[in-house]
Enzyme design. Structure first.
Site, mmCIF file in Angstrom:
data_model
loop_
_atom_site.group_PDB
_atom_site.id
_atom_site.type_symbol
_atom_site.label_atom_id
_atom_site.label_comp_id
_atom_site.label_asym_id
_atom_site.label_seq_id
_atom_site.Cartn_x
_atom_site.Cartn_y
_atom_site.Cartn_z
ATOM 1 N N CYS A 75 -34.101 -33.195 -96.178
ATOM 2 C CA CYS A 75 -35.074 -34.031 -96.877
ATOM 3 C C CYS A 75 -36.146 -33.128 -97.454
ATOM 4 O O CYS A 75 -36.842 -32.427 -96.705
ATOM 5 C CB CYS A 75 -35.697 -35.056 -95.926
ATOM 6 S SG CYS A 75 -37.016 -36.024 -96.690
ATOM 7 N N HIS A 153 -25.624 -37.045 -103.595
ATOM 8 C CA HIS A 153 -26.418 -37.886 -104.492
ATOM 9 C C HIS A 153 -25.558 -38.392 -105.639
ATOM 10 O O HIS A 153 -24.659 -37.703 -106.118
ATOM 11 C CB HIS A 153 -27.603 -37.100 -105.059
ATOM 12 C CG HIS A 153 -28.642 -36.770 -104.041
ATOM 13 N ND1 HIS A 153 -29.714 -37.578 -103.775
ATOM 14 C CD2 HIS A 153 -28.737 -35.722 -103.192
ATOM 15 C CE1 HIS A 153 -30.446 -37.037 -102.814
ATOM 16 N NE2 HIS A 153 -29.875 -35.907 -102.448
ATOM 17 N N GLU A 202 -32.170 -44.658 -100.693
ATOM 18 C CA GLU A 202 -31.766 -43.578 -99.795
ATOM 19 C C GLU A 202 -30.737 -44.055 -98.778
ATOM 20 O O GLU A 202 -30.883 -45.122 -98.177
ATOM 21 C CB GLU A 202 -32.977 -43.000 -99.057
ATOM 22 C CG GLU A 202 -33.881 -42.162 -99.945
ATOM 23 C CD GLU A 202 -34.771 -41.235 -99.146
ATOM 24 O OE1 GLU A 202 -34.224 -40.426 -98.361
ATOM 25 O OE2 GLU A 202 -36.004 -41.319 -99.309
ATOM 26 N N CYS A 211 -37.977 -39.379 -102.943
ATOM 27 C CA CYS A 211 -36.932 -38.614 -102.257
ATOM 28 C C CYS A 211 -36.903 -37.220 -102.880
ATOM 29 O O CYS A 211 -36.626 -37.078 -104.078
ATOM 30 C CB CYS A 211 -35.573 -39.296 -102.404
ATOM 31 S SG CYS A 211 -34.195 -38.354 -101.698
ATOM 32 N N GLY A 212 -37.210 -36.200 -102.073
ATOM 33 C CA GLY A 212 -37.267 -34.834 -102.591
ATOM 34 C C GLY A 212 -35.925 -34.335 -103.082
ATOM 35 O O GLY A 212 -35.821 -33.811 -104.203
ATOM 36 N N GLY A 214 -33.478 -36.166 -103.872
ATOM 37 C CA GLY A 214 -33.106 -37.037 -104.980
ATOM 38 C C GLY A 214 -33.739 -36.607 -106.288
ATOM 39 O O GLY A 214 -33.107 -36.660 -107.347
#
Length: 269
Positions: A75, A153, A202, A211-212, A214
């Site tokens: 994350c 992703h 998520e 979302c990092g 993401g």
């Protein structure tokens, strides 16, 4: 027998987690506590639980559990907050920290000012497995781009992100047959040169403010599809992350804020 556990709640762009130093407070059955503590009305309220521990190959380690108890590999928002936690708690004086995660060792670059870290840049490694996918019948969106940032992703570009019913399409896309281990889903709209609006569903947590990984995947997908260059700002509900990718086969760097919400103590039995 009850035992008191000290924790810190932190957030990166509204992506909030509960952080526990398991070097000081060993925590058995973290899956259970991730579920119990993440509940907004009967728990602390969060997107999940992050454990900070020792590592044989880095300065520290991170384990992260989603609000449903499932363990995530990485994350980006949480990793930035860990950098702030370690520095401000006096666990390290380094401004470059090696962090051991399930998706490899990440490098955190801290920018302290008078002992406070408000901004962290993370070397997220090399994006992998970048390819277009066809979603098939039964889904309202025909195509997307798959990207691995150490976790999976699916990025879908749309003309108007305000028209996406994320709460309706997110659960089905998370469990798309192309992704047997489920997938994080990002909807993205390019709104200007080097600027992308993104919303995220998520895996294991549902709709979150940011979302990092993401944001990283979205920037990579935009570059891959020729929609943006290799440097962009990704605008999420919780704020903005700056993403710089050195190009195909190269490392990606994510820079953004890290904020402490509060410290607390909770009892477990």
């Amino acid at each position: 027998m009850e035992r008191k556990i000290e924790f810190t709640k932190m957030q990166g762009l509204g992506n909030d987690y509960i952080y526990v130093d398991v070097m000081k407070y060993p925590l058995p059955d973290p899956e259970r506590y991730a579920v119990e503590w993440s509940r907004p009305h009967t728990g602390i309220g969060s997107d999940g639980l992050v454990l900070i521990g020792r590592s044989d190959r880095a300065d520290f380690s991170m384990r992260i559990f989603n609000a449903d108890g499932s363990e995530a590999k990485m994350c980006g928002n949480a990793s930035r907050c860990i950098g702030k936690y370690l520095y401000e708690k006096g666990l390290t004086g380094k401004t470059e920290i090696l962090l051991d995660t399930l998706s490899g060792v990440k490098v955190l670059h801290l920018f302290p000012e008078q002992g406070v870290v408000n901004r962290v840049s993370v070397d997220m490694g090399v994006p992998a497995d970048i390819h277009p996918v066809t979603l098939g019948d039964g889904f309202p969106y025909a195509e997307g781009i798959a990207v691995s940032m150490g976790n999976p992703h699916l990025v879908i570009f749309v003309d108007d992100i305000s028209q996406v019913a994320l709460q309706d399409v997110g659960p089905a896309l998370e469990r798309h047959p192309l992704f047997p281990d489920r997938v994080n889903v990002e909807f993205a709209q390019v709104i200007g040169e080097g600027e992308i609006r993104m919303r995220v569903w998520e895996r294991g947590s549902g709709i979150t403010q940011a979302c990092g990984t993401g944001a990283c995947a979205t920037a990579v997908a935009a570059s891959f599809a020729g929609r943006c260059r290799n440097e962009s700002d990704v605008v999420m509900d919780g704020g903005v992350l700056h993403i710089r990718w050195t190009g195909e086969g190269g490392h990606l760097f994510m820079t953004g804020p890290a904020v402490k919400v509060f410290d607390g103590v909770i009892e477990i039995s």
